[in-house]
Design an enzyme around this catalytic site. Structure first.
Site, short mmCIF file in Angstrom:
data_model
loop_
_atom_site.label_atom_id
_atom_site.label_comp_id
_atom_site.label_asym_id
_atom_site.label_seq_id
_atom_site.Cartn_x
_atom_site.Cartn_y
_atom_site.Cartn_z
N CYS A 3 0.85 -1.19 0.00
CA CYS A 3 0.00 0.00 0.00
C CYS A 3 0.89 1.24 0.00
O CYS A 3 1.72 1.42 0.89
CB CYS A 3 -0.91 0.00 1.22
SG CYS A 3 -1.78 1.56 1.47
N CYS A 6 0.57 3.35 3.23
CA CYS A 6 1.22 2.68 4.37
C CYS A 6 2.73 2.84 4.27
O CYS A 6 3.41 3.04 5.28
CB CYS A 6 0.83 1.21 4.43
SG CYS A 6 -0.80 0.90 5.13
N HIS A 45 -4.24 1.13 8.24
CA HIS A 45 -4.77 0.88 6.90
C HIS A 45 -6.26 0.60 6.94
O HIS A 45 -6.72 -0.33 7.57
CB HIS A 45 -4.05 -0.30 6.23
CG HIS A 45 -4.52 -0.53 4.83
ND1 HIS A 45 -3.98 0.16 3.76
CD2 HIS A 45 -5.50 -1.32 4.33
CE1 HIS A 45 -4.61 -0.23 2.66
NE2 HIS A 45 -5.54 -1.12 2.98
N GLY A 91 -13.64 8.07 -7.95
CA GLY A 91 -12.35 8.64 -8.33
C GLY A 91 -11.20 8.26 -7.42
O GLY A 91 -10.14 8.90 -7.45
N THR A 93 -7.98 6.47 -6.39
CA THR A 93 -6.88 5.78 -7.08
C THR A 93 -5.90 5.12 -6.13
O THR A 93 -5.10 4.30 -6.55
CB THR A 93 -6.10 6.76 -7.99
OG1 THR A 93 -5.52 7.78 -7.18
CG2 THR A 93 -7.01 7.39 -9.04
N HIS A 98 -8.22 8.29 2.40
CA HIS A 98 -7.52 9.57 2.52
C HIS A 98 -8.47 10.71 2.26
O HIS A 98 -9.46 10.58 1.55
CB HIS A 98 -6.32 9.64 1.57
CG HIS A 98 -6.66 9.33 0.15
ND1 HIS A 98 -6.78 8.05 -0.32
CD2 HIS A 98 -6.91 10.14 -0.92
CE1 HIS A 98 -7.09 8.08 -1.61
NE2 HIS A 98 -7.18 9.34 -2.00
P1 AMP Z 1 -7.39 9.79 -5.04
O1 AMP Z 1 -7.43 10.00 -6.52
O2 AMP Z 1 -8.53 10.41 -4.28
O3 AMP Z 1 -7.21 8.32 -4.68
O4 AMP Z 1 -6.14 10.58 -4.52
C1 AMP Z 1 -4.84 10.07 -4.53
C2 AMP Z 1 -3.94 11.25 -4.39
O5 AMP Z 1 -2.68 10.80 -3.98
C3 AMP Z 1 -3.76 12.03 -5.70
O6 AMP Z 1 -4.15 13.38 -5.51
C4 AMP Z 1 -2.27 11.89 -5.96
O7 AMP Z 1 -1.70 13.06 -6.54
C5 AMP Z 1 -1.71 11.61 -4.59
N1 AMP Z 1 -0.46 10.88 -4.57
C6 AMP Z 1 -0.16 9.74 -5.25
N2 AMP Z 1 1.07 9.33 -4.95
C7 AMP Z 1 1.59 10.24 -4.09
C8 AMP Z 1 2.85 10.39 -3.41
N3 AMP Z 1 3.85 9.51 -3.59
N4 AMP Z 1 3.04 11.45 -2.60
C9 AMP Z 1 2.03 12.34 -2.43
N5 AMP Z 1 0.82 12.26 -3.01
C10 AMP Z 1 0.61 11.23 -3.83
ZN ZN Z 2 -2.42 1.44 3.62
#
Ligand code: AMP
Ligand code: ZN
Length: 112
Positions: A3, A6, A45, A91, A93, A98
């Site tokens: 993850c 995590c 998690h 949405g 990802t 979070h």
């Molecule tokens: P979501 O699309 O709601 O799942 O948001 C995931 C968020 O995580 C997106 O805004 C990404 O830009 C952010 N994200 C992905 N990888 C990283 C990372 N390594 N450091 C900081 N933010 C990240």
């Molecule tokens: Zn996690």
């Protein structure tokens, strides 16, 4: 567990820390959608908002306590938006619950 968030909590993947306490970690989003864009997560998690139960719901409260502290710390007195994307059509990802904390610009409503 494989993850991303995590691994960020564990320090295995670098992040720019904004806030941390016993339960919550917050860091700068790597692809900011506003001049201020933090990701706020429980350190434990949980896959998504669809997995919130009577046993883990206190962690959502801890996230919102942290958000109020971050808003104070970062001088977000003009306001902010908290967004949770849940599941594919929502949405989401990254499969660790979070909350996006967005601020320092006028945010459109409805969000689309
Ligand atoms: P979501 O699309 O709601 O799942 O948001 C995931 C968020 O995580 C997106 O805004 C990404 O830009 C952010 N994200 C992905 N990888 C990283 C990372 N390594 N450091 C900081 N933010 C990240
Ligand atoms: Zn996690």
């Amino acid at each position: 567990m494989d993850c991303l968030f995590c691994k960020i909590v564990a320090g295995e993947i670098p992040s720019t820390k904004i806030y941390e306490d016993e339960y919550v970690y917050a860091f700068k989003d790597i692809d900011p959608q506003a001049p201020f864009h933090a990701i706020v997560i429980p350190k434990t998690h949980i896959k998504s908002a669809a997995e919130i139960t009577a046993e883990n719901s206190f962690l959502v409260a801890k996230v919102f306590e942290a958000i109020a502290k971050i808003a104070e710390q970062e001088n977000l007195e003009k306001g902010f938006r908290v967004v949770n994307n849940c599941g594919e059509q929502g949405g989401q990802t990254v499969g660790h619950i979070h909350f996006h904390l967005l601020a320092r610009r006028n945010l459109a409503w409805p969000p689309g």
